[in-house]
Design a protein around this motif. Structure first.
Motif, PDB file in Angstrom:
ATOM      1  N   GLY A 247      15.626  92.446 -57.477  1.00 43.16           N
ATOM      2  CA  GLY A 247      14.783  91.439 -58.098  1.00 43.16           C
ATOM      3  C   GLY A 247      14.485  90.280 -57.159  1.00 43.16           C
ATOM      4  N   LEU A 248      13.318  89.695 -57.349  1.00 42.51           N
ATOM      5  CA  LEU A 248      12.876  88.574 -56.516  1.00 42.51           C
ATOM      6  C   LEU A 248      12.878  87.299 -57.345  1.00 42.51           C
ATOM      7  CD1 LEU A 248      11.652  87.665 -53.780  1.00 42.51           C
ATOM      8  CD2 LEU A 248       9.394  88.101 -54.779  1.00 42.51           C
ATOM      9  N   THR A 249      13.590  86.285 -56.866  1.00 38.73           N
ATOM     10  CA  THR A 249      13.625  84.999 -57.559  1.00 38.73           C
ATOM     11  C   THR A 249      12.358  84.218 -57.237  1.00 38.73           C
ATOM     12  OG1 THR A 249      16.042  84.936 -57.501  1.00 38.73           O
ATOM     13  CG2 THR A 249      14.900  82.853 -57.866  1.00 38.73           C
ATOM     14  N   GLU A 250      11.462  84.108 -58.238  1.00 39.45           N
ATOM     15  CA  GLU A 250      10.171  83.456 -58.032  1.00 39.45           C
ATOM     16  C   GLU A 250      10.178  81.983 -58.447  1.00 39.45           C
ATOM     17  OE1 GLU A 250       6.586  86.129 -58.820  1.00 39.45           O
ATOM     18  OE2 GLU A 250       8.101  87.053 -60.100  1.00 39.45           O
ATOM     19  N   GLN A 251      11.248  81.515 -59.085  1.00 37.52           N
ATOM     20  CA  GLN A 251      11.276  80.120 -59.531  1.00 37.52           C
ATOM     21  C   GLN A 251      11.141  79.137 -58.379  1.00 37.52           C
ATOM     22  OE1 GLN A 251      13.172  82.454 -60.711  1.00 37.52           O
ATOM     23  NE2 GLN A 251      13.499  82.260 -62.912  1.00 37.52           N
ATOM     24  N   THR A 252      11.437  79.577 -57.150  1.00 39.18           N
ATOM     25  CA  THR A 252      11.329  78.678 -56.002  1.00 39.18           C
ATOM     26  C   THR A 252       9.897  78.194 -55.786  1.00 39.18           C
ATOM     27  OG1 THR A 252      11.123  80.618 -54.568  1.00 39.18           O
ATOM     28  CG2 THR A 252      13.321  79.661 -54.813  1.00 39.18           C
ATOM     29  N   VAL A 253       8.900  78.962 -56.228  1.00 38.91           N
ATOM     30  CA  VAL A 253       7.501  78.555 -56.010  1.00 38.91           C
ATOM     31  C   VAL A 253       7.155  77.306 -56.807  1.00 38.91           C
ATOM     32  CG1 VAL A 253       6.845  80.944 -55.564  1.00 38.91           C
ATOM     33  CG2 VAL A 253       6.513  80.001 -57.855  1.00 38.91           C
ATOM     34  N   LEU A 254       7.964  76.961 -57.805  1.00 41.41           N
ATOM     35  CA  LEU A 254       7.698  75.762 -58.603  1.00 41.41           C
ATOM     36  C   LEU A 254       7.879  74.492 -57.782  1.00 41.41           C
ATOM     37  CD1 LEU A 254       9.408  76.704 -62.000  1.00 41.41           C
ATOM     38  CD2 LEU A 254       7.013  76.964 -61.337  1.00 41.41           C
TER      39      LEU A 254
ATOM     40  N   PRO B  66       3.600  78.895 -50.828  1.00 41.47           N
ATOM     41  CA  PRO B  66       4.805  79.110 -51.652  1.00 41.47           C
ATOM     42  C   PRO B  66       5.771  80.082 -50.994  1.00 41.47           C
ATOM     43  CG  PRO B  66       2.815  79.232 -52.994  1.00 41.47           C
ATOM     44  CD  PRO B  66       2.370  79.186 -51.572  1.00 41.47           C
ATOM     45  N   GLU B  67       7.055  79.842 -51.224  1.00 42.85           N
ATOM     46  CA  GLU B  67       8.097  80.689 -50.650  1.00 42.85           C
ATOM     47  C   GLU B  67       9.017  81.198 -51.745  1.00 42.85           C
ATOM     48  OE1 GLU B  67       8.297  78.405 -46.308  1.00 42.85           O
ATOM     49  OE2 GLU B  67      10.010  78.329 -47.665  1.00 42.85           O
ATOM     50  N   PHE B  68       9.666  82.322 -51.450  1.00 48.30           N
ATOM     51  CA  PHE B  68      10.491  83.008 -52.446  1.00 48.30           C
ATOM     52  C   PHE B  68      11.928  83.131 -51.946  1.00 48.30           C
ATOM     53  CE2 PHE B  68       6.133  84.381 -52.756  1.00 48.30           C
ATOM     54  CZ  PHE B  68       5.873  84.382 -54.124  1.00 48.30           C
ATOM     55  N   ASN B  69      12.847  83.178 -52.907  1.00 56.94           N
ATOM     56  CA  ASN B  69      14.264  83.303 -52.594  1.00 56.94           C
ATOM     57  C   ASN B  69      14.663  84.770 -52.647  1.00 56.94           C
ATOM     58  OD1 ASN B  69      16.923  82.754 -52.064  1.00 56.94           O
ATOM     59  ND2 ASN B  69      17.412  82.059 -54.128  1.00 56.94           N
ATOM     60  N   LEU B  70      15.067  85.315 -51.512  1.00 52.15           N
ATOM     61  CA  LEU B  70      15.419  86.729 -51.401  1.00 52.15           C
ATOM     62  C   LEU B  70      16.869  86.968 -51.809  1.00 52.15           C
ATOM     63  CD1 LEU B  70      12.886  86.399 -49.572  1.00 52.15           C
ATOM     64  CD2 LEU B  70      13.910  88.084 -48.047  1.00 52.15           C
ATOM     65  N   PRO B  71      17.211  88.221 -52.126  1.00 45.68           N
ATOM     66  CA  PRO B  71      18.633  88.567 -52.277  1.00 45.68           C
ATOM     67  C   PRO B  71      19.381  88.252 -50.984  1.00 45.68           C
ATOM     68  CG  PRO B  71      17.250  90.323 -53.142  1.00 45.68           C
ATOM     69  CD  PRO B  71      16.331  89.356 -52.447  1.00 45.68           C
TER      70      PRO B  71
ATOM     71  N   GLY C 173      -3.199  85.480 -64.391  1.00 51.66           N
ATOM     72  CA  GLY C 173      -1.982  85.058 -63.710  1.00 51.66           C
ATOM     73  C   GLY C 173      -2.251  83.912 -62.755  1.00 51.66           C
ATOM     74  N   HIS C 174      -1.223  83.351 -62.242  1.00 49.78           N
ATOM     75  CA  HIS C 174       0.144  83.807 -62.333  1.00 49.78           C
ATOM     76  C   HIS C 174       0.908  82.910 -63.305  1.00 49.78           C
ATOM     77  CE1 HIS C 174       4.322  84.241 -60.689  1.00 49.78           C
ATOM     78  NE2 HIS C 174       3.944  85.483 -60.506  1.00 49.78           N
ATOM     79  N   PRO C 175       1.951  83.414 -64.026  1.00 47.27           N
ATOM     80  CA  PRO C 175       2.671  82.572 -64.991  1.00 47.27           C
ATOM     81  C   PRO C 175       3.280  81.304 -64.412  1.00 47.27           C
ATOM     82  CG  PRO C 175       3.219  84.882 -65.317  1.00 47.27           C
ATOM     83  CD  PRO C 175       2.413  84.817 -64.053  1.00 47.27           C
ATOM     84  N   SER C 176       3.486  81.259 -63.090  1.00 50.20           N
ATOM     85  CA  SER C 176       4.034  80.053 -62.460  1.00 50.20           C
ATOM     86  C   SER C 176       2.998  78.948 -62.319  1.00 50.20           C
ATOM     87  CB  SER C 176       4.591  80.392 -61.072  1.00 50.20           C
ATOM     88  OG  SER C 176       3.529  80.743 -60.190  1.00 50.20           O
ATOM     89  N   LEU C 177       1.714  79.298 -62.449  1.00 56.40           N
ATOM     90  CA  LEU C 177       0.588  78.373 -62.229  1.00 56.40           C
ATOM     91  C   LEU C 177       0.592  77.781 -60.819  1.00 56.40           C
ATOM     92  CD1 LEU C 177       0.218  76.352 -65.558  1.00 56.40           C
ATOM     93  CD2 LEU C 177      -0.738  78.567 -64.934  1.00 56.40           C
ATOM     94  N   ARG C 178       1.128  78.498 -59.846  1.00 57.65           N
ATOM     95  CA  ARG C 178       1.103  78.025 -58.463  1.00 57.65           C
ATOM     96  C   ARG C 178       0.056  78.763 -57.639  1.00 57.65           C
ATOM     97  NH1 ARG C 178       3.197  74.832 -60.981  1.00 57.65           N
ATOM     98  NH2 ARG C 178       5.100  73.644 -60.541  1.00 57.65           N
TER      99      ARG C 178
END
Length: 683
Positions: A53-60, A106-111, A420-425
């Motif tokens: 899974g990819l943590t997308e909350q970081t784009v906020l 925007p950047e994403f948090n990897l495993p 999309g996208h649900p993050s609105l980013r």
């Protein structure tokens, strides 16, 4: 692992016993996002990744990416730390209504990639399309040589998600990337100051990486069995959460491990959960519980329909940020029926996504993955999802983007827009927020629980349009999870530590199983799972098995020697016959000149194994026959002792041992040993 070694029976048992730690199972937690898990289990030298899974909350933490330049976002003031200011960091951070954002891609948090090297992963098992968005980061440019397994809908819908993500970000490129702010986290306000592993965040992968990672996926069907290098038989079974979603059963000859992630016991469009396959597991790993545990999905679906109807009646339009598949199919159906019942059947609905056409078309050819009610429609024949009917009758229209050909011509208000996208980013949703945000008659309705909606709206404040939070999450809630665990009856339950703590919004919600052994873990931890096997299954070649002759050594107990070559290939152990090794060289006679020395296997073939008890009278006769005289016998303390006076030697007999204490020549001890062995039975 490919090697070959030779052992006799005793050596095989010793090897399995001394190397029992090799069979310990460990679990590595690579992600702190409970809804987007990533774990690795190690067993018998094998590394299996469960989800990525990819943590997308970081784009906020980043400013939105509009299709065209936004005056509002462009005019936001720079944020300057109160101390230790670095002029080179100017322009990287912007401030909006007391919140600081990064003005960058925007950047994403990897495993976590330091716990185990991704190149060493043998297999990746994917449970659903929401839990595979980090796959390109793991399989591409890392030296990954393993295999990936998923169901067909998981692969295809996962492709839609990944392609949409890449398209949204690449269509609105940023001129530069901000990096210096990551060195000043201690000077920044919350939540940036609490950013987890910010220096490990990565920008989006390329479409080439997406295609490369998906090419490594092998498709599996429900209940199909897969041999994973001889260590496990892996079987995906329906989890009931979304199209193609699976729980995985990992079984061996001795153990059963079940991985339950993203499951649902509710009746929706996917095939129902298969509970029977998960029962009586030695270890049950459970994750992916609902992110909205205090709400009922049906209730929130009703609220969404009501809010949309009220918005339309006020001559406003409704924006519903969504993913390109999943709950959005149910929203089309329920919302259309509700608007028709409210007399608003002429209100247009638009579905905007780079993969809208593919997603809508694909959903109607997945009969085997649907619930029985949806399957029955296919056999009528009829469309399993009503959106196919809405598309034919123009009640629902789809486009790639707002700037796609034909959209401006068909677009009219009031309307309902899914995009999309649900993050609105990034994505078309950013455009609609900019266009509708100043009108209080319009509304935005959040249905995806992945992102806190107040944080999502933060860079657009002040905002006049109404915002409603109607999270629709059909995955297991805490009550359903507790009930399911009791029905499955696992020996050990393994869950994230957060599930055992009261939920922040509901103190009475947590996993509680007083009669179960529970093992918990946190992000970055390595835990041992309670599987400590000391023996492993070994197969015997039929040619060798036919030569086995068992001899009864006690009532109901038979033994036989077995000499062969133990071959280990892909974690499967097999004993093969020893090859004939003693051969004369060409041109030699039977005298043995130039003969090859006997191999270890040939020597082992002549080994005998003695058993039984010694008959003292028979031993005395044999000693006399072998030339030993002047023997004194002593039975004191319950033990027998023979003293050979002429040889200055003592033979002591104890319960399980016999000692020859020889003060004379070493050859005497060897001769006595051979005499003793002749008094025992052998095989």
């Amino acid at each position: 692992m490919r090697n070959a070694n030779s052992y006799n029976c005793n050596q095989i048992a010793t090897q399995r016993h001394s190397d029992w730690q090799f069979f310990k199972m460990r679990l590595y937690c690579l992600s702190g996002d409970l809804a987007k898990p990533c774990y690795i289990i190690t067993f018998k030298g094998l590394r299996i990744m469960l989800d990525c899974g990819l943590t997308e909350q970081t784009v906020l933490n980043f400013l939105p990416l509009p299709f065209v330049q936004s005056l509002k976002l462009s005019n936001l003031p720079n944020f300057v730390p109160s101390s230790d200011h670095d002029p080179q960091m100017d322009g990287e951070l912007k401030e909006c209504c007391g919140r600081v954002f990064v003005d960058s891609v925007p950047e994403f948090n990897l495993p976590m990639d330091k716990m185990l090297d991704f190149s060493e992963i043998d297999v990746i098992l994917i449970s659903n399309y929401l839990n595979m968005l980090a796959l390109p980061y793991i399989t591409e440019n890392t030296g990954f040589k393993g295999k990936v397994y998923a169901t067909e809908p998981t692969l295809q819908i996962g492709r839609f998600f990944l392609e949409e993500l890449v398209d949204y970000i690449e269509v609105s490129p940023k001129a530069c990337t901000a990096r210096l702010w990551k060195d000043k986290l201690h000077l920044l306000p919350s939540p940036l100051s609490e950013a987890f592993r910010a220096k490990k965040w990565r920008t989006i992968f390329s479409l080439k990486d997406v295609q490369g990672s998906l090419s490594k996926v092998t498709i599996m069907g429900y209940d199909e069995k897969l041999d994973i290098l001889g260590a496990f038989i892996a079987t995906p079974v329906s989890s009931g959460y979304c199209l193609g979603s699976s729980n995985w059963v990992l079984s061996t000859a001795h153990e059963k491990i079940c991985y339950v992630s993203g499951s649902s016991t509710l009746t929706t469009h996917p095939r129902p959960i298969n509970q029977s396959a998960l029962k009586h597991a030695d270890v049950l790993i459970m994750t992916g519980l609902t992110q909205a545990p205090t709400v009922n999905p049906d209730t929130k679906l009703g609220e969404l329909c009501m809010n949309v109807a009220l918005t339309i009646r006020n001559n406003g339009s409704a924006l519903i940020p969504c993913y390109p598949s999943g709950v959005v199919y149910d929203l089309f159906e329920c919302l259309t029926q509700n608007l028709e019942n409210a007399g608003l059947n002429n209100v247009p609905m638009f579905f905007i996504s780079p993969v809208a056409d593919s997603s809508l078309a694909y959903s109607n050819i997945l009969a085997e993955w649907l619930s029985s009610a949806k399957q029955n429609k296919v056999y009528l024949p009829d469309d399993p999802f009503p959106h196919a009917f809405y598309l034919r009758n123009s009640k629902l229209k789809h486009y790639n983007h707002v700037f796609s050909e034909g959209f401006s011509k068909d677009f009219r208000q009031p309307c309902v827009v899914f995009c999309g996208h649900p993050s609105l980013r990034f994505g078309d949703a950013v455009h609609f927020i900019e266009m509708w945000g100043n009108n209080p008659n319009n509304s935005i309705i959040f249905t995806e629980p992945d992102f806190p909606y107040l944080q999502v709206l933060a860079p657009f404040q002040p905002l006049a349009m109404k915002a409603f939070y109607c999270p629709i999450d059909t995955s297991l809630n805490y009550q359903q999870a507790n009930k399911l665990i009791k029905e499955l009856k696992p020996n050990v339950l393994v869950i994230p530590d957060a599930y055992t703590k009261p939920h922040p919004t509901a103190p009475n919600l947590f996993i509680e199983q007083p009669d179960k052994k529970i093992i918990t873990f946190k992000c970055g931890e390595i835990i041992r799972l309670p599987l400590k096997r000391k023996l492993d299954r070994i197969y015997i070649a039929s040619e060798l098995a036919q030569k086995i002759t068992a001899r009864e050594v006690a009532a109901g107990v038979s033994l036989s020697t077995l000499t062969g070559v133990l071959q280990v290939k892909d974690k499967v152990h097999c004993i093969q016959p020893c090859a004939d090794s003693i051969k004369d060289e060409p041109g030699t006679s039977g005298s043995g000149i130039n003969a090859v020395a006997p191999s270890k296997e040939d020597v082992l073939k002549n080994v005998k194994y003695e058993y039984g008890t010694i008959d003292v009278d028979a031993l005395m006769k044999r000693l006399a026959q072998d030339g030993f005289s002047n023997i004194k016998m002593d039975r004191s303390g319950g033990n027998l002792t023979l003293q050979l006076v002429n040889e200055d030697t003592t033979i002591k007999f104890e319960d399980n041992e016999t000692h020859i204490i020889c003060g004379g020549k070493p050859t005497t001890r060897l001769k006595l040993r051979d005499t003793l062995l002749k008094c025992l039975q052998s095989f």
